[in-house]
Design a protein around this motif. Sequence first.
Motif, short mmCIF file in Angstrom:
data_model
loop_
_atom_site.label_atom_id
_atom_site.label_comp_id
_atom_site.label_asym_id
_atom_site.label_seq_id
_atom_site.Cartn_x
_atom_site.Cartn_y
_atom_site.Cartn_z
N LEU A 1 -15.11 16.41 -18.48
CA LEU A 1 -14.76 17.08 -16.99
C LEU A 1 -14.39 18.46 -16.10
CD1 LEU A 1 -10.98 15.82 -17.98
CD2 LEU A 1 -11.98 14.71 -16.08
N GLY A 2 -15.03 18.43 -15.27
CA GLY A 2 -15.59 19.63 -14.03
C GLY A 2 -17.14 19.54 -13.86
N GLU A 3 -18.03 18.67 -14.71
CA GLU A 3 -19.33 18.16 -14.43
C GLU A 3 -19.71 17.33 -13.05
OE1 GLU A 3 -21.62 16.44 -17.55
OE2 GLU A 3 -21.67 17.94 -18.85
N PRO A 4 -20.19 17.57 -12.53
CA PRO A 4 -20.61 16.71 -10.52
C PRO A 4 -19.81 15.56 -10.65
CG PRO A 4 -22.51 18.12 -11.78
CD PRO A 4 -21.57 18.45 -12.67
N GLY A 5 -19.03 15.25 -10.27
CA GLY A 5 -18.80 13.65 -10.10
C GLY A 5 -17.80 13.27 -11.09
N ILE A 6 -17.33 13.66 -12.24
CA ILE A 6 -17.13 12.96 -13.92
C ILE A 6 -15.39 13.15 -13.14
CG2 ILE A 6 -16.45 13.75 -15.35
CD1 ILE A 6 -19.29 12.10 -15.80
N ILE A 7 -15.13 11.92 -13.33
CA ILE A 7 -13.19 11.84 -13.14
C ILE A 7 -12.72 11.14 -14.06
CG2 ILE A 7 -13.70 12.04 -10.25
CD1 ILE A 7 -13.21 8.65 -10.86
N GLY A 8 -13.33 11.27 -15.28
CA GLY A 8 -12.37 11.51 -16.62
C GLY A 8 -13.14 9.99 -17.15
N ILE A 9 -12.60 9.07 -18.72
CA ILE A 9 -11.29 8.37 -18.63
C ILE A 9 -10.38 9.42 -19.77
CG2 ILE A 9 -9.42 6.76 -18.55
CD1 ILE A 9 -11.88 5.71 -16.44
N LYS A 10 -11.84 8.43 -20.93
CA LYS A 10 -10.79 8.68 -22.01
C LYS A 10 -12.02 8.65 -23.45
CE LYS A 10 -7.02 8.77 -24.48
NZ LYS A 10 -7.60 10.19 -25.57
N THR A 11 -11.12 9.48 -24.26
CA THR A 11 -12.04 9.71 -25.18
C THR A 11 -11.32 9.30 -26.22
OG1 THR A 11 -11.24 11.44 -26.02
CG2 THR A 11 -13.18 12.28 -24.81
N GLY A 12 -12.36 8.72 -27.63
CA GLY A 12 -11.26 8.16 -28.73
C GLY A 12 -12.29 8.01 -30.12
N ASN A 13 -11.73 8.68 -31.38
CA ASN A 13 -12.85 8.31 -32.63
C ASN A 13 -11.88 8.91 -34.04
OD1 ASN A 13 -14.75 10.33 -34.21
ND2 ASN A 13 -13.95 11.37 -33.94
N THR A 14 -12.11 7.82 -34.57
CA THR A 14 -11.23 7.25 -35.66
C THR A 14 -12.28 6.35 -36.64
OG1 THR A 14 -10.89 5.06 -35.22
CG2 THR A 14 -8.91 6.33 -35.09
N ASP A 15 -12.20 7.20 -38.17
CA ASP A 15 -13.27 6.83 -38.67
C ASP A 15 -13.88 5.23 -39.25
OD1 ASP A 15 -12.62 8.99 -40.05
OD2 ASP A 15 -11.11 8.41 -41.81
N GLU A 16 -12.65 4.44 -38.95
CA GLU A 16 -13.51 2.75 -38.51
C GLU A 16 -13.91 2.39 -37.28
OE1 GLU A 16 -9.09 3.55 -40.36
OE2 GLU A 16 -9.79 3.81 -38.92
N ALA A 17 -13.43 3.79 -35.94
CA ALA A 17 -14.17 3.03 -34.61
C ALA A 17 -15.41 4.11 -34.03
CB ALA A 17 -13.07 3.30 -33.91
N GLY A 18 -15.41 5.23 -34.77
CA GLY A 18 -16.99 5.99 -34.75
C GLY A 18 -16.55 6.85 -33.40
N GLY A 19 -17.08 7.73 -32.87
CA GLY A 19 -16.91 8.23 -31.63
C GLY A 19 -16.91 7.07 -29.90
N CYS A 20 -15.85 7.35 -29.36
CA CYS A 20 -16.00 6.66 -28.87
C CYS A 20 -15.87 6.87 -27.07
CB CYS A 20 -14.59 5.20 -28.81
SG CYS A 20 -14.33 4.35 -30.01
N PHE A 21 -16.10 6.39 -26.41
CA PHE A 21 -16.01 7.06 -24.65
C PHE A 21 -15.77 6.43 -23.67
CE2 PHE A 21 -17.99 10.60 -21.59
CZ PHE A 21 -16.47 11.03 -20.95
N MET A 22 -14.60 6.36 -22.75
CA MET A 22 -14.73 5.77 -21.27
C MET A 22 -15.30 6.87 -20.39
SD MET A 22 -11.69 3.54 -19.91
CE MET A 22 -11.93 2.18 -20.79
N ALA A 23 -16.67 7.10 -19.71
CA ALA A 23 -16.26 7.70 -18.56
C ALA A 23 -16.43 7.66 -17.65
CB ALA A 23 -17.77 8.64 -19.00
N ALA A 24 -15.75 7.67 -16.72
CA ALA A 24 -15.38 7.65 -15.17
C ALA A 24 -16.39 8.74 -14.48
CB ALA A 24 -14.01 7.25 -14.87
#
Length: 414
Positions: free
Chosen positions: A257-280
């Motif tokens: 957030l703060g980079e040009p055009g970025i408006i969200g949305i959500k991060t996620g991280n658990t041992d089972e899921a690994g690193g997850c990212f939903m960007a807008a």
Amino acid sequence: MRIIEPHQLRTVRYRGSAQQRRIKVVPLLLIVVLLASLGFGYWRFQRPIALPVTQVTQQSYTKKDPGFVWPINEQAAVAGVGYGVLGSSPNQKQVPIASITKVITALAVLKQKPLLPGQQGEAITVTEQDVLIYNKYVAQGGAVIPVSVGGSLTQYQLMQAMLIPSANNAAEMLVNWAFGSEADYITYANAMLADMGLKATRVADASGFSPQSVSTASDLTQIGVTALKEPTIAEIVASKQVTLPMAGVINSTNFLLGEPGIIGIKTGNTDEAGGCFMAAVTQPYEGGQTVSLVAVVLGAPQVTDAMNMVKPLLTKAKQGFGKTIVVAAGQQFGTITAAWGEKTIVAAPKNVVLFGWQYGSPSFTTTLSGAENGAGKVAGITRINFGSQKVTVPLVQDKDLGEPDLVWRLKRIF
């Protein structure tokens, strides 16, 4: 010499009289038949000609590859608001989605307890049960915000706590308040997801801490698009930090957030899921057009890896929008055929240029008039859907159908 008896003379006279009558009747019958034939022929010659027959030409387009370079091991997808899924990696399968689950929670809560822009909603008092929920997640190493019995947060503040610092206890508190229990929330949310047509997405909790909360990158881009259409969620996920009762100032886990055009949305991280990212991201174009895009990466080693993988996908998607010729001048949309066999093509009179996803295919609903209107005259319309744009285009004939010739008309007699 033969003698003719009187009765024989009478018979001869009788036969001669019948023959004379037949001779007189036959011409009369012939005249009647001839007149009837002429009348029937004239009627067939003069009867109304059947209306022209219309035939719509189905449009087909060769699918073009936008050229996304997908991560090798992780699954990913990109969608546009108003355009649907623009592309997805080939390895789409159900996997744990960690805290991206909280976006689903937010949608379900707002469906159950709607908030208008600017509203805070009901104040929710912290109970001893809420403190126990807090302690549970602390023991498991999950993200939390501090709470104390008797304190309170509004619905909006709990949603901020859930979506900005990704507090697991805020998600569970929120659904207990909105639905009565987390179990009731799970039932509601899964029914909502089914109604959305997201067959690969299932939730087993409100926070995403459970590995049984699963989805695919493709499904999640559609959830992200839905979230951006909800003003309350869109406002919250665009916030870099928040000040909350009992917690103070807390920063977002989404440091893009703060980079040009970025408006969200959500991060996620658990041992089972690994690193997850939903960007807008939002991207402006010439002519005043603006497109909002959502990209998702699941199963990366770390959240930062998922973020780095999302960036080129969003860049490629932004490059794929612009003005494109969706209909070429002279493109055939149908035919009109006269009863005597003459045919005219119904086509677009000029190019139709629309803004949108250049690798997408427009859809058409075509209606032809069914009447011969003359060369260059409007003989129908086609309604074009191209992404978020909808236009109606007149269609014209390429030539006159003319009139039937005498030979064709004479053939109608027989």
